[in-house]
Design a protein around this motif. Structure first.
Motif, PDB file in Angstrom:
ATOM      1  N   ASN A  56      13.020 -34.682  43.795  1.00 15.67           N
ATOM      2  CA  ASN A  56      12.227 -35.806  43.143  1.00 15.67           C
ATOM      3  C   ASN A  56      11.189 -34.957  42.109  1.00 15.67           C
ATOM      4  O   ASN A  56      11.244 -35.189  41.145  1.00 15.67           O
ATOM      5  N   ARG A  89      13.229 -33.445  39.599  1.00 16.61           N
ATOM      6  CA  ARG A  89      13.810 -34.462  38.720  1.00 16.61           C
ATOM      7  C   ARG A  89      12.572 -34.597  37.581  1.00 16.61           C
ATOM      8  O   ARG A  89      12.769 -34.905  36.639  1.00 16.61           O
ATOM      9  N   LEU A  90      11.278 -34.929  38.247  1.00 18.55           N
ATOM     10  CA  LEU A  90      10.358 -35.350  37.468  1.00 18.55           C
ATOM     11  C   LEU A  90       9.908 -33.943  36.407  1.00 18.55           C
ATOM     12  O   LEU A  90       9.513 -34.375  35.049  1.00 18.55           O
ATOM     13  N   VAL A 142       0.669 -34.578  38.395  1.00 20.25           N
ATOM     14  CA  VAL A 142       1.612 -35.717  38.917  1.00 20.25           C
ATOM     15  C   VAL A 142       1.212 -35.984  40.303  1.00 20.25           C
ATOM     16  O   VAL A 142       1.430 -35.034  41.082  1.00 20.25           O
ATOM     17  N   PRO A 143       0.962 -37.324  40.461  1.00 25.23           N
ATOM     18  CA  PRO A 143       0.723 -37.734  41.858  1.00 25.23           C
ATOM     19  C   PRO A 143       1.874 -37.947  42.927  1.00 25.23           C
ATOM     20  O   PRO A 143       2.801 -37.772  42.382  1.00 25.23           O
ATOM     21  N   GLY A 144       1.189 -37.795  44.174  1.00 23.80           N
ATOM     22  CA  GLY A 144       2.347 -37.928  45.396  1.00 23.80           C
ATOM     23  C   GLY A 144       1.779 -38.361  46.464  1.00 23.80           C
ATOM     24  O   GLY A 144       0.602 -38.216  46.755  1.00 23.80           O
ATOM     25  N   SER A 145       2.724 -38.729  47.453  1.00 22.41           N
ATOM     26  CA  SER A 145       2.259 -39.277  48.692  1.00 22.41           C
ATOM     27  C   SER A 145       1.453 -38.228  49.541  1.00 22.41           C
ATOM     28  O   SER A 145       1.766 -37.058  49.581  1.00 22.41           O
ATOM     29  N   PRO A 146       0.468 -38.884  50.215  1.00 24.36           N
ATOM     30  CA  PRO A 146      -0.537 -38.080  50.896  1.00 24.36           C
ATOM     31  C   PRO A 146       0.426 -37.454  52.154  1.00 24.36           C
ATOM     32  O   PRO A 146      -0.279 -36.526  52.881  1.00 24.36           O
ATOM     33  N   LEU A 147       1.483 -38.075  52.466  1.00 23.69           N
ATOM     34  CA  LEU A 147       2.196 -37.691  53.657  1.00 23.69           C
ATOM     35  C   LEU A 147       3.220 -36.179  52.988  1.00 23.69           C
ATOM     36  O   LEU A 147       3.586 -35.705  53.957  1.00 23.69           O
ATOM     37  N   ARG A 176      -0.327 -32.283  47.978  1.00 27.41           N
ATOM     38  CA  ARG A 176      -1.781 -32.006  48.282  1.00 27.41           C
ATOM     39  C   ARG A 176      -2.407 -31.259  47.208  1.00 27.41           C
ATOM     40  O   ARG A 176      -3.575 -31.765  46.563  1.00 27.41           O
ATOM     41  N   ASN A 220      -2.686 -34.071  44.124  1.00 28.23           N
ATOM     42  CA  ASN A 220      -3.872 -34.911  44.590  1.00 28.23           C
ATOM     43  C   ASN A 220      -5.278 -34.552  44.351  1.00 28.23           C
ATOM     44  O   ASN A 220      -6.364 -35.005  43.845  1.00 28.23           O
ATOM     45  N   ASP A 221      -5.424 -32.989  44.772  1.00 29.23           N
ATOM     46  CA  ASP A 221      -6.770 -32.415  44.914  1.00 29.23           C
ATOM     47  C   ASP A 221      -7.000 -32.353  43.437  1.00 29.23           C
ATOM     48  O   ASP A 221      -8.249 -32.616  42.850  1.00 29.23           O
ATOM     49  N   ARG A 224      -8.410 -35.676  42.065  1.00 31.85           N
ATOM     50  CA  ARG A 224      -9.615 -36.020  42.561  1.00 31.85           C
ATOM     51  C   ARG A 224     -10.585 -35.401  41.633  1.00 31.85           C
ATOM     52  O   ARG A 224     -11.790 -35.851  41.601  1.00 31.85           O
ATOM     53  N   LEU A 271      -3.901 -38.111  35.444  1.00 34.90           N
ATOM     54  CA  LEU A 271      -2.913 -38.561  36.242  1.00 34.90           C
ATOM     55  C   LEU A 271      -1.729 -38.518  35.296  1.00 34.90           C
ATOM     56  O   LEU A 271      -1.628 -39.274  34.194  1.00 34.90           O
ATOM     57  N   GLU A 324       2.416 -39.491  35.066  1.00 29.29           N
ATOM     58  CA  GLU A 324       3.689 -40.124  35.548  1.00 29.29           C
ATOM     59  C   GLU A 324       4.724 -39.772  34.608  1.00 29.29           C
ATOM     60  O   GLU A 324       6.013 -39.785  34.880  1.00 29.29           O
ATOM     61  N   PRO A 335      -2.222 -42.359  46.204  1.00 28.63           N
ATOM     62  CA  PRO A 335      -1.488 -42.145  45.139  1.00 28.63           C
ATOM     63  C   PRO A 335       0.055 -41.859  45.471  1.00 28.63           C
ATOM     64  O   PRO A 335       0.333 -41.925  46.867  1.00 28.63           O
ATOM     65  N   GLY A 336       1.111 -42.122  44.668  1.00 25.76           N
ATOM     66  CA  GLY A 336       2.237 -41.965  45.210  1.00 25.76           C
ATOM     67  C   GLY A 336       3.239 -41.476  44.161  1.00 25.76           C
ATOM     68  O   GLY A 336       2.762 -41.189  42.976  1.00 25.76           O
ATOM     69  N   SER A 337       4.496 -41.118  44.507  1.00 27.85           N
ATOM     70  CA  SER A 337       5.469 -40.619  43.369  1.00 27.85           C
ATOM     71  C   SER A 337       5.320 -41.562  42.277  1.00 27.85           C
ATOM     72  O   SER A 337       6.131 -42.684  42.413  1.00 27.85           O
ATOM     73  N   PRO A 338       5.674 -40.834  41.185  1.00 32.71           N
ATOM     74  CA  PRO A 338       5.947 -41.747  39.839  1.00 32.71           C
ATOM     75  C   PRO A 338       7.548 -42.366  39.962  1.00 32.71           C
ATOM     76  O   PRO A 338       7.778 -43.401  39.079  1.00 32.71           O
ATOM     77  N   LEU A 339       8.225 -41.728  40.585  1.00 27.98           N
ATOM     78  CA  LEU A 339       9.482 -42.258  40.795  1.00 27.98           C
ATOM     79  C   LEU A 339       9.690 -43.394  41.926  1.00 27.98           C
ATOM     80  O   LEU A 339      10.690 -44.239  41.648  1.00 27.98           O
ATOM     81  N   LEU A 376      -9.224 -41.725  44.441  1.00 24.82           N
ATOM     82  CA  LEU A 376      -7.926 -41.229  45.143  1.00 24.82           C
ATOM     83  C   LEU A 376      -8.375 -40.924  46.711  1.00 24.82           C
ATOM     84  O   LEU A 376      -9.230 -40.385  47.079  1.00 24.82           O
ATOM     85  N   GLU A 414      -6.149 -40.256  50.222  1.00 28.94           N
ATOM     86  CA  GLU A 414      -5.107 -39.541  51.007  1.00 28.94           C
ATOM     87  C   GLU A 414      -5.613 -39.974  52.632  1.00 28.94           C
ATOM     88  O   GLU A 414      -4.428 -39.841  53.483  1.00 28.94           O
TER      89      GLU A 414
END
Lengths: 355, 355
Positions: free
Chosen positions: A99, A102-103, A225-230, A235, A238-239, A242, A247, A249, B226-230, B247, B249
């Motif tokens: 992903n 792709r982004l 580009v933001p993403g899941s904290p998981l 990381r 997201n930092d 913050r 941000l 997309e 936050p999460g993926s733009p996709l 934000l 996490e």
């Protein structure tokens, strides 16, 4: 010779040619060696179909020229004219997710559609994906070694495609193998040529975050580009978010934020400028600071006076100025001459000593 | 009777009991019907082991009490004492991803460890996951219908568990089936009881974003993961982040931001307060605004004067004040009497007409 000395010479003499004319008595041997090496390098560059772009020349990227420690000379393979377009850097993790790649590719393509040239390293992952997305519109690979050295080898096809359809940019001479210590300077060039830097996937404490820090130091916009904290690869981004990064997309987020800067910049060239080897030394450039006046009473006498006041124990430059009863500007110029001749050493706190 | 009229009566009479004493000549029938319904409702609440918590009572959530249009009465099943703890709302998409549900559960558990009670709806997806995470520490399900109505049915087990180990909170009377028009008010209660609202996954233009908007209107902190733009389920959260949400996490991000507010709030109670049905009307509460003085010259005469100046064509309240030569406060009070008696109608622009 590093950028600090280079720009000090330019400030003093106004042009590289004038500096070379004035310096033979100081370091005839060094200059002779440099001329020989330079001519060999220029011949090799010509053989590659590349060119040199020097600080102060119209093609030298305007944003990079204004940064501290900008490379005096860049070797450029491919469409050197891309350096004159508005540039946005797209960087990120080597172990990027599908992903993330792709982004990066979509962002780069979107930037290209908006008339923006993409810059990146040429690592695998995000860097490679960004180049692929911008290959048709315009992309710059800034490499840590020479412009003829592909690293990593797995990106050979991409490297060759960029050399032909985009541009490879290098600070180091041809044949230089990239080493770990070269990457920080390379990263400063990537952020330096750009109006902004986009980070797509970056782990905490990763190299991409160093590029983001350079970007901030250079006053560049930072996009993340933001993403899941998981996902640990989110990381770093997201930092950054913050801490105030924009941000991001899609390319519109970048274009929207850079709007006024982009409007002020020229559109990217659509023609491929034929690479022409330059066998002459660069033309004189406008000095950034007025050249310092020569010391009163003949330069040699003044040099002797300075040397007389120096010893192996470091002494403050201010103290030298007082003791020699010369202007601070004259002392600075004379110390530069001595430094180029390898006769003095500089120490922290603006101290100098004889070698 | 809605909250606007309720608080207008409190402002005028100082307590619900005083209002009931003063109103029989205006709407004897309505009050009689309400008393009958109230007694049946109180009996049913007692049967369920639930209780009423009224605005102005110590257990009524302090944050909610200060919001516009706060519910005059809440029905609470389970641990009503949880209402007095610091509360953070965790809401989000019904069609949440597995990762989103995991995050919601972990966030809720982390908040619980920090002594924070979680509030949410009881939809599937993020809401359900948040309750599961906070079931051991303390969780509030704010429902759109009555406190005895489980919706959706698929969350029956969770609903029963919350009724026992957490608390179910409802504005509407027992037996009320939730309808679409009830959800906005329910969402305002969720944000209203909370110090902050955390959004975990939300599509663009989704219901969770409406809750976030209420939260902003109510001056609450808004947190977004936050999460993926996709991923379209990240679109809403990323939009919130773009617009200044914090934000998020993990729970530490929330605790850190709310720090001072949490320090000022009491820890959540560990004991389960026995639910005790309340069969008396609520005690008088302190009026928020000094009660308006009655109109000079006897209330009936004043009422007649107002009615004389009204017709089926709407007239401005300001105009009434001028024409009747009474204070604005007196006219407002008399109009309220007439409104409660169903004799006048209000129109936009502070206009009134006879029915």
């Amino acid at each position: 010779m590093g950028p600090v000395t280079f720009y000090a010479l330019l400030r003093r003499f106004g042009s590289a040619a004038a500096a070379l004319d004035a310096l033979p008595q100081l370091s005839r041997q060094a200059v002779a060696a440099t001329r020989q090496a330079a001519e060999a390098e220029l011949a090799a560059i010509g053989g590659l179909g590349a060119r040199l772009v020097c600080w102060g020349e119209p093609l030298y990227p305007a944003m990079l020229a204004a940064t501290e420690g900008a490379p005096p000379v860049l070797t450029v393979r491919g469409r050197a004219a891309l350096l004159g377009a508005p540039i946005v850097a797209v960087v990120g993790a080597r172990n990027a997710s599908a992903n993330g790649r792709r982004l990066a590719r979509e962002l780069a393509a979107g930037l290209g559609e908006a008339g923006v040239v993409v810059a990146s390293g040429i690592a695998r992952g995000i860097d490679a994906a960004a180049h692929l997305g911008a290959l048709d519109s315009g992309t710059l690979a800034v490499v840590a070694g020479g412009a003829d050295i592909c690293y990593p080898e797995e990106n050979r096809d991409l490297f060759d495609a960029i050399a032909e359809r985009g541009a490879i940019v290098a600070e180091l001479p041809l044949g230089s193998e990239p080493q770990a210590r070269h990457f920080p300077r390379r990263n400063r060039i990537i952020s330096g040529v750009a109006l902004g830097v986009v980070i797509v996937e970056a782990a905490a404490k990763s190299g991409s975050l160093i590029t983001a820090r350079y970007a901030l130091e250079q006053g560049r916009e930072v996009f993340a580009v933001p993403g899941s904290p998981l996902d640990p690869r989110s990381r770093g981004c997201n930092d950054l978010l913050r801490n105030g990064a924009t941000l991001t997309e899609n390319a519109a987020d970048i274009i929207g934020q850079l709007g006024p800067l982009l409007a002020a910049a020229a559109p990217p060239p659509r023609d491929i400028t034929p690479a022409r080897p330059r066998l002459n030394l660069p033309p004189p450039i406008a000095p950034r600071v007025a050249a310092a006046p020569p010391a009163a009473g003949g330069e040699d006498a003044a040099l002797d006076l300075i040397v007389e006041h120096l010893g192996s124990t470091p002494v403050a430059v201010d103290e030298l100025v007082r003791q020699c009863q010369m202007s601070a500007a004259s002392v600075a110029t004379l110390l530069l001459d001595l430094e180029l001749a390898g006769r003095i050493e500089r120490h922290p706190g603006n101290l100098v000593s004889l070698r």
